[in-house]
Design an enzyme around this catalytic site. Sequence first.
Site, mmCIF file in Angstrom:
data_model
loop_
_atom_site.group_PDB
_atom_site.id
_atom_site.type_symbol
_atom_site.label_atom_id
_atom_site.label_comp_id
_atom_site.label_asym_id
_atom_site.label_seq_id
_atom_site.Cartn_x
_atom_site.Cartn_y
_atom_site.Cartn_z
ATOM 1 N N LYS A 173 16.404 -37.240 -24.700
ATOM 2 C CA LYS A 173 16.562 -35.808 -24.461
ATOM 3 C C LYS A 173 15.330 -35.048 -24.938
ATOM 4 C CE LYS A 173 21.569 -35.423 -25.126
ATOM 5 N NZ LYS A 173 21.891 -34.902 -23.793
ATOM 6 N N ARG B 42 30.560 -41.157 -20.795
ATOM 7 C CA ARG B 42 31.466 -41.767 -19.804
ATOM 8 C C ARG B 42 31.533 -43.274 -19.997
ATOM 9 N NH1 ARG B 42 28.085 -39.031 -15.109
ATOM 10 N NH2 ARG B 42 27.914 -37.538 -16.813
HETATM 11 N N1 BES Z 1 26.374 -35.101 -24.819
HETATM 12 C C1 BES Z 1 25.769 -34.829 -23.578
HETATM 13 C C2 BES Z 1 26.339 -33.604 -22.881
HETATM 14 C C3 BES Z 1 26.046 -32.272 -23.495
HETATM 15 C C4 BES Z 1 24.860 -31.617 -23.238
HETATM 16 C C5 BES Z 1 27.000 -31.644 -24.247
HETATM 17 C C6 BES Z 1 24.625 -30.373 -23.766
HETATM 18 C C7 BES Z 1 26.771 -30.394 -24.765
HETATM 19 C C8 BES Z 1 25.587 -29.754 -24.532
HETATM 20 C C9 BES Z 1 25.955 -36.006 -22.619
HETATM 21 O O1 BES Z 1 25.993 -37.251 -23.205
HETATM 22 C C10 BES Z 1 24.802 -35.985 -21.683
HETATM 23 O O2 BES Z 1 23.692 -36.086 -22.139
HETATM 24 N N2 BES Z 1 25.061 -35.831 -20.392
HETATM 25 C C11 BES Z 1 24.038 -35.763 -19.426
HETATM 26 C C12 BES Z 1 24.566 -36.393 -18.168
HETATM 27 C C13 BES Z 1 23.518 -36.546 -17.090
HETATM 28 C C14 BES Z 1 22.460 -37.529 -17.520
HETATM 29 C C15 BES Z 1 24.204 -37.004 -15.838
HETATM 30 C C16 BES Z 1 23.684 -34.298 -19.180
HETATM 31 O O3 BES Z 1 24.572 -33.454 -19.183
HETATM 32 O O4 BES Z 1 22.510 -34.003 -19.008
HETATM 33 ZN ZN ZN Z 2 24.056 -38.070 -23.512
#
Ligand code: BES
Ligand code: ZN
Length: 501
Positions: free
Chosen positions: A275, A349
Amino acid sequence: MIDVRVLHKTQFVSPEELPCLVLPLFDEPLSAFSSLIERADASTLERLCERDVISSKAQEVYLLPTPLSRLRNVLLLGLGNREKFNAEILRRAAGKACALLEKNRIGAVVFDASLESNFPLHAFVEAAVLGQYSYDRYKSQDQSQPPKVALREITILCDVSADVAGLRRRCEQVLIACDSANWARDLASMPPNDLTPTRLAELAKEMAKQGHLSCEIIDEDHMAKLGMNAILGVARGSEQRANLMVLRYESPGAKRTLAVVGKGVTFDTGGISIKPSESMHEMKYDMSGAAAVLGAMRAIAALKPAINIIALAPAVENMPGANAQRPGDIVKAYNGKTIEVLNTDAEGRLVLADALAYAVDKFKPDCIVDLATLTGACVTALGHYAAGVTATDDALYEALCRASDVSGERIWRLPLWEDYDKLIEGTHADLANIGPRGEAGSIIGGCFLKHFVGDTPWAHLDIAGAAWGGKNISYLRDKDASGFGVRLLTQWILDQAEAPV
Ligand code: BES
Ligand code: ZN
Ligand code: ZN
């Protein structure tokens, strides 16, 4: 815990000195004032209202000293139009009121609602418990400040025709649920260097012991034997060992079993699909789903409804260590489905896939609900003011809606049309863990999870926005985790125990 007394107006013996009287104020001419106010104070208040110095707008609250009588202060709660009034309006007004009480160092109030009928009194109690919470465990005490005076005593006066026993029971329920929500908020806010998956499991075990719940911690070796390769794949990049917590509440003679599952990623760096660093620290909250189901179990252990509950929470840290899983890896989940991991940041997921599949296979629940901070897309869609829901069962969704109306934790349904299924077909495996960039991200998350619940009625709550970050909700401090889901799940479970739908 706050001491809450609910009395018929006639049972109340006014003490020599009353620190604060709380009164509801609707947007309508005052017909009568609480009999606890002395005549002189009542006429002052009437004048102030007439001259619009005091407004009855929803969420306008006033603390007025009344120093000439034995009553020391009157706190007026503006509740707006009676037609539009609901428990959330009272909760928000009460949240503001509690902030005023704290500032004025008032520790006990009498809330005279005896002129109202069918008043959602419990909402005042909820706001008091949730509103006094702040996460300051890691802050040094400021020695120059006097210690805070907490609101510790609430006496509620109700109409003679009110069902006092019912109101008392309701207040006790919300005290327990809100206390557990605060417990979950502590978990969510704990820094990720201290709240590792192992520590989370220890805290769950401690809680289970206190509540006489059974608690099994499935470790990595056991998970490997069970074929939970989706959780193990996420865990590979971290030095911290993953686990799957399984807590059980059983009510003798109960026929139905509900399962709740929560995402417990104690920190989400994104893994190899790392990230951006800007808000990465917020990913300590990525275990808020686990905190919510554990918090709900804590409340259920105390409330003892006539129903069986299973709670599962996979706990894991998503790190980009040398042994981390790579984009392109294929893992086989507990139910035998293969998953092409195209993005290691879509790890929630993956961990839920094994936990959900295990829950339905092992416990055969009547229905299953999961909570997860699953997608940033859900924050884009709904902000911080609702959880996004995908569900395979209308009756289950509607039951959750009813609980949500009661708790004030909003949910909003998103569709699971077949068109979305195509978007996560794997190239070299059954499923891909992401869909096309920028398309229906939150729905895709739900769509993926659907493959792991079989025919069990299921609802998924994406709490990515709701778990923290809400602003101007007076009874939740802006900077703290919200504990979203604890009260909603507790209410839903209590409802199900009463009248299964
Ligand atoms: N934990 C994150 C989702 C998240 C992001 C929660 C910001 C709260 C605030 C999750 O694991 C994630 O990173 N999801 C990705 C999915 C994508 C790669 C399809 C996302 O939301 O970018
Ligand atoms: Zn994530
Ligand atoms: Zn995550």
